[in-house]
Enzyme design. Structure first.
Site, PDB file in Angstrom:
ATOM      1  N   LYS A   1       0.857  -1.197   0.000  1.00 20.16           N
ATOM      2  CA  LYS A   1       0.000   0.000   0.000  1.00 20.16           C
ATOM      3  C   LYS A   1       0.890   1.243   0.000  1.00 20.16           C
ATOM      4  O   LYS A   1       2.028   1.219   0.460  1.00 20.16           O
ATOM      5  CB  LYS A   1      -0.970   0.027   1.174  1.00 20.16           C
ATOM      6  CG  LYS A   1      -0.367   0.282   2.560  1.00 20.16           C
ATOM      7  CD  LYS A   1      -0.336   1.752   2.953  1.00 20.16           C
ATOM      8  CE  LYS A   1       0.459   1.988   4.175  1.00 20.16           C
ATOM      9  NZ  LYS A   1       1.423   2.672   4.604  1.00 20.16           N
TER      10      LYS A   1
ATOM     11  N   ASP B   1      -2.523  -1.019   9.795  1.00 18.54           N
ATOM     12  CA  ASP B   1      -2.764  -1.020   8.343  1.00 18.54           C
ATOM     13  C   ASP B   1      -3.525  -2.267   7.876  1.00 18.54           C
ATOM     14  O   ASP B   1      -3.923  -2.349   6.719  1.00 18.54           O
ATOM     15  CB  ASP B   1      -1.427  -0.996   7.575  1.00 18.54           C
ATOM     16  CG  ASP B   1      -0.758   0.368   7.634  1.00 18.54           C
ATOM     17  OD1 ASP B   1      -1.483   1.384   7.696  1.00 18.54           O
ATOM     18  OD2 ASP B   1       0.486   0.414   7.601  1.00 18.54           O
TER      19      ASP B   1
HETATM   20  O1  C5P Z   1      -0.251  -0.658  14.455  1.00 22.27           O
HETATM   21  P1  C5P Z   1       1.199  -0.774  14.139  1.00 22.27           P
HETATM   22  O2  C5P Z   1       1.858  -1.923  14.879  1.00 22.27           O
HETATM   23  O3  C5P Z   1       1.502  -0.785  12.684  1.00 22.27           O
HETATM   24  O4  C5P Z   1       1.851   0.553  14.707  1.00 22.27           O
HETATM   25  C1  C5P Z   1       3.244   0.694  14.926  1.00 22.27           C
HETATM   26  C2  C5P Z   1       3.473   1.945  15.750  1.00 22.27           C
HETATM   27  O5  C5P Z   1       3.141   3.121  14.973  1.00 22.27           O
HETATM   28  C3  C5P Z   1       2.594   2.046  16.985  1.00 22.27           C
HETATM   29  O6  C5P Z   1       3.204   1.418  18.089  1.00 22.27           O
HETATM   30  C4  C5P Z   1       2.461   3.548  17.184  1.00 22.27           C
HETATM   31  O7  C5P Z   1       3.614   4.040  17.824  1.00 22.27           O
HETATM   32  C5  C5P Z   1       2.468   4.084  15.769  1.00 22.27           C
HETATM   33  N1  C5P Z   1       1.120   4.300  15.217  1.00 22.27           N
HETATM   34  C6  C5P Z   1       0.311   5.327  15.721  1.00 22.27           C
HETATM   35  N2  C5P Z   1      -0.936   5.537  15.197  1.00 22.27           N
HETATM   36  C7  C5P Z   1      -1.389   4.786  14.154  1.00 22.27           C
HETATM   37  C8  C5P Z   1      -0.591   3.762  13.624  1.00 22.27           C
HETATM   38  C9  C5P Z   1       0.663   3.542  14.172  1.00 22.27           C
HETATM   39  O8  C5P Z   1       0.729   6.038  16.658  1.00 22.27           O
HETATM   40  N3  C5P Z   1      -2.613   5.040  13.658  1.00 22.27           N
END
Ligand code: C5P
Length: 300
Positions: free
Chosen positions: A16, A140
């Protein structure tokens, strides 16, 4: 998605890109609310599921991505537990999408695992149930259950396909992606915003999305990523690649997701290929890409 009598199924799991990424507010759970225009593109991992055996196992062409930390493993484990299924799955990933690059390759593999397992074991599953499992795997992943041009909000769980007119402008859009050889942790990209909990959301969300995506030219002018400034301050190569692509004739360029991949909109396929070749000759991982209308497709 899968023939229930077959012992194996192979899919393309596509990357993506974020064409627009606004960070709207910091949440109490530590994540951020976003408002993003996302598309899937024709850069894909090839993922094979073999049904049977106990539990989950996973192999990958990149050995460093094997094991339980792989998001596809995590997704499969969550699904089998949630649905109380005894049969297992062995997963093999041929990795093509750069890792930790802002392209959500691991998330796409994970979303595909959820879809493949659902089509085999729970074909009538409520999409909201699948989306909740997806969000447990990563922000995502809910979007990547479907893919295609979409506006994505909340932490990533509110997914709305864009209006039909915008879908046309975003269909088969020619892009170039270049991924410098650095790793940017998403948490670091978000932390560098230094947002407080009291930040007001409404004014930061995407305004006039439909006019922004009337065609590739207006879209090129609307490219934006709130995470870009912080990441390029820390990694100046991001800014250098972006201006390099503009010098090579891009209509517009922006960092994708939490980076470091930089994305450019170009006029046509020939220009995309020329630009990707030049960037590859400079030693970068570079790709001529087209947007796709879905995240996954059956391969064989
Ligand atoms: O959800 P994911 O594991 O991909 O997110 C990785 C990090 O990115 C999270 O721990 C957070 O610090 C940050 N993040 C965020 N807000 C989002 C997506 C990700 O703060 N919507």
């Amino acid at each position: 998605m899968d023939n229930p009598s077959s012992k194996e199924a192979t899919y393309e799991c596509r990357a993506k890109v974020n064409l627009i990424l606004k960070v709207v507010a910091k949440r109490r759970d530590g994540y951020h609310d976003i408002d993003s225009l996302m598309c899937t593109v024709d850069l894909a991992d090839k993922v094979t599921f073999r049904w049977g055996g106990p539990g989950v196992s996973l192999t990958c062409s990149d050995r460093s991505l094997e094991g339980e930390a792989n998001l596809a493993w995590k997704a499969a484990g969550l699904f089998l537990d949630a649905f109380g299924i005894d049969e297992g799955a062995s997963i093999h990933i041929e990795k093509k999408i750069p890792v930790a690059a802002g392209l959500a390759g691991g998330s796409s593999d994970a979303a595909c695992a959820l879809n493949a397992l659902a089509s085999r074991y729970a074909p009538d599953v409520n999409p909201d149930v699948l989306s909740r499992l997806a969000l447990e795997v990563g922000s995502d992943v809910p979007y990547l259950l479907s893919g295609g041009p979409a506006r994505v909000r909340g932490r990533g769980e509110i997914v709305e396909p864009v209006a039909r007119s915008a879908r046309e402008a975003l269909g088969a859009l020619d892009l170039v992606a270049v991924t410098p050889a650095i790793e940017v942790r998403s948490s670091l990209a978000y932390e560098s915003l230094g947002m407080g909990l009291t930040e007001e959301g409404e004014k930061a969300s995407i305004l006039g999305l439909d006019s922004a995506i009337a065609d590739r030219y207006s879209l090129a002018g609307a490219l934006e990523n709130d995470l870009e400034r912080g990441v390029s301050e820390r990694f100046p190569v991001v800014r250098a690649l972006k201006s390099g692509m503009m010098d090579m004739g891009a209509l517009g360029a922006v960092m994708s997701g939490s980076g470091p991949t930089v994305l450019a909109i170009v006029e046509n396929r020939a220009q995309a290929e020329r630009m990707a070749e030049r960037l590859a000759a400079e030693g970068h991982a570079a790709f001529a890409l087209r947007t796709t209308d879905s995240a996954h497709s059956a391969r064989e």
